[in-house]
Design a protein around this motif. Structure first.
Motif, short mmCIF file in Angstrom:
data_model
loop_
_atom_site.label_atom_id
_atom_site.label_comp_id
_atom_site.label_asym_id
_atom_site.label_seq_id
_atom_site.Cartn_x
_atom_site.Cartn_y
_atom_site.Cartn_z
N PRO A 37 38.50 51.92 33.54
CA PRO A 37 37.85 52.16 34.84
C PRO A 37 37.12 50.92 35.33
CG PRO A 37 36.61 53.19 33.07
CD PRO A 37 37.87 52.66 32.45
N ALA A 38 37.06 50.80 36.64
CA ALA A 38 36.28 49.70 37.24
C ALA A 38 34.81 49.97 36.97
CB ALA A 38 36.55 49.63 38.74
N PRO A 39 33.99 48.93 36.89
CA PRO A 39 32.56 49.14 36.69
C PRO A 39 31.98 49.95 37.85
CG PRO A 39 33.13 46.82 36.44
CD PRO A 39 34.34 47.51 36.96
N SER A 40 30.96 50.70 37.58
CA SER A 40 30.30 51.44 38.66
C SER A 40 29.16 50.59 39.20
CB SER A 40 29.79 52.78 38.14
OG SER A 40 28.86 52.56 37.11
N GLY A 41 28.67 50.97 40.36
CA GLY A 41 27.54 50.26 40.94
C GLY A 41 27.98 49.14 41.84
N GLY A 42 27.05 48.25 42.12
CA GLY A 42 27.28 47.17 43.09
C GLY A 42 27.93 45.96 42.48
N GLY A 43 27.71 44.85 43.13
CA GLY A 43 28.30 43.59 42.73
C GLY A 43 28.94 42.94 43.94
N ALA A 93 41.01 48.27 40.37
CA ALA A 93 40.26 48.58 39.14
C ALA A 93 40.26 47.39 38.19
CB ALA A 93 40.85 49.81 38.46
N ASN A 94 41.42 46.75 38.02
CA ASN A 94 41.50 45.60 37.12
C ASN A 94 40.68 44.42 37.63
OD1 ASN A 94 43.13 46.88 35.22
ND2 ASN A 94 45.01 46.16 36.14
N LEU A 95 40.70 44.17 38.95
CA LEU A 95 39.88 43.09 39.50
C LEU A 95 38.40 43.41 39.36
CD1 LEU A 95 42.00 42.15 42.62
CD2 LEU A 95 41.34 40.60 40.77
N GLY A 96 38.03 44.65 39.58
CA GLY A 96 36.63 45.04 39.38
C GLY A 96 36.17 44.75 37.95
N ARG A 97 37.01 45.07 36.98
CA ARG A 97 36.67 44.80 35.57
C ARG A 97 36.58 43.29 35.32
NH1 ARG A 97 37.09 48.61 31.74
NH2 ARG A 97 37.97 47.20 30.20
N ARG A 98 37.56 42.54 35.82
CA ARG A 98 37.58 41.08 35.60
C ARG A 98 36.40 40.38 36.25
NH1 ARG A 98 41.18 39.14 31.78
NH2 ARG A 98 42.84 40.67 31.69
N LEU A 99 35.99 40.87 37.43
CA LEU A 99 34.93 40.21 38.18
C LEU A 99 33.57 40.91 38.01
CD1 LEU A 99 37.05 39.55 41.39
CD2 LEU A 99 36.40 37.89 39.62
N SER A 100 33.52 41.90 37.14
CA SER A 100 32.28 42.65 36.85
C SER A 100 31.61 43.17 38.12
CB SER A 100 31.30 41.77 36.06
OG SER A 100 31.87 41.37 34.85
N THR A 101 32.41 43.83 38.94
CA THR A 101 31.86 44.43 40.15
C THR A 101 32.41 45.83 40.36
OG1 THR A 101 31.58 44.21 42.55
CG2 THR A 101 33.63 43.35 41.64
N GLY A 102 31.54 46.71 40.79
CA GLY A 102 31.95 48.05 41.16
C GLY A 102 32.13 48.18 42.66
N ASN A 103 31.96 47.08 43.36
CA ASN A 103 32.05 47.07 44.82
C ASN A 103 33.44 46.58 45.24
OD1 ASN A 103 31.50 47.13 47.53
ND2 ASN A 103 30.11 45.37 47.50
N VAL A 104 34.46 47.37 44.91
CA VAL A 104 35.85 47.02 45.22
C VAL A 104 36.42 48.14 46.09
CG1 VAL A 104 38.12 46.46 44.27
CG2 VAL A 104 36.08 45.81 43.02
N ARG A 105 37.06 47.75 47.18
CA ARG A 105 37.68 48.72 48.09
C ARG A 105 39.16 48.41 48.23
NH1 ARG A 105 33.71 47.88 53.16
NH2 ARG A 105 31.89 47.37 51.91
N THR A 106 39.94 49.45 48.49
CA THR A 106 41.36 49.25 48.78
C THR A 106 41.61 49.43 50.27
OG1 THR A 106 41.87 51.56 48.26
CG2 THR A 106 42.18 49.95 46.49
#
Length: 189
Positions: A37-43, A93-106
């Motif tokens: 899962p992608a990290p939750s929260g901001g970033g 989800a993978n980019l969120g994990r790689r960049l440590s951000t939960g602020n990812v939209r599609t």
């Protein structure tokens, strides 16, 4: 008597239809999956999309390359939804994990507020091969927001060995390729 004959014929036809339907191969459905899962929260805000896929992939079926110019369409092995949407969500989800951000939209998103980058992706190839591999070829462009200035534009291709036979493993290997693609994209930011 004619009514009884008609009912018997109708019953025979219904039984035959049921038997033929049971002879048809059952369908299996697959999803590409992120590393987790992608990290939750901001970033840092990242927008993923639009994602486009090559026309030969724009179908419900998994695709397998049999020769240099010949492809097979797996009639009984299908994507469990829209492939373009599935690729978008997995990359996000993978980019969120790689960049440590939960602020990812599609894509599409309502507005650019809170987004630092937009990443558009073209999946040019994504299929299994006769050599027992999964293959991907993709290109992406990164834009800074809100000025929509292109920051980078790159292409990448990769091969992932199938660890077993079958379409389950093909979908898993293609998922691993999307994780590697996300790592390449993240390194370009």
């Amino acid at each position: 008597m004619p009514r009884l004959t008609s009912l018997i014929k109708l019953g025979v036809l219904a039984a035959l239809a049921l038997q033929l339907n049971s002879c048809a191969p059952s369908k299996s459905y697959y999803l590409l999956t992120p590393e987790g899962p992608a990290p939750s929260g901001g970033g840092q805000g990242i927008g993923v999309g639009p994602v486009s896929i090559a026309a030969y992939l724009d179908r419900p079926n998994l695709v397998f390359r049999e020769g240099s110019n010949r492809f097979a369409i797996a009639e009984s092995h299908r994507w469990a939804g829209d492939l373009e949407d599935n690729v978008s969500s997995v990359l996000a989800a993978n980019l969120g994990r790689r960049l440590s951000t939960g602020n990812v939209r599609t894509y599409p998103w309502a507005d650019d507020s809170g987004l630092r980058y937009q990443i558009s992706v073209d999946i040019r190839q994504l299929h299994g091969t006769a050599d027992g591999d999964a293959f991907i070829e993709a290109a992406w462009r990164v834009y800074s927001l809100p000025d929509r200035r292109m920051v980078s534009s790159k292409s990448w291709s990769g091969t992932e060995a199938l660890q077993a036979d079958g379409y389950d493993e093909l979908a898993a290997a293609e998922s691993r390729l999307l994780a590697r693609l996300a790592a390449e994209i993240a390194s370009s930011l």
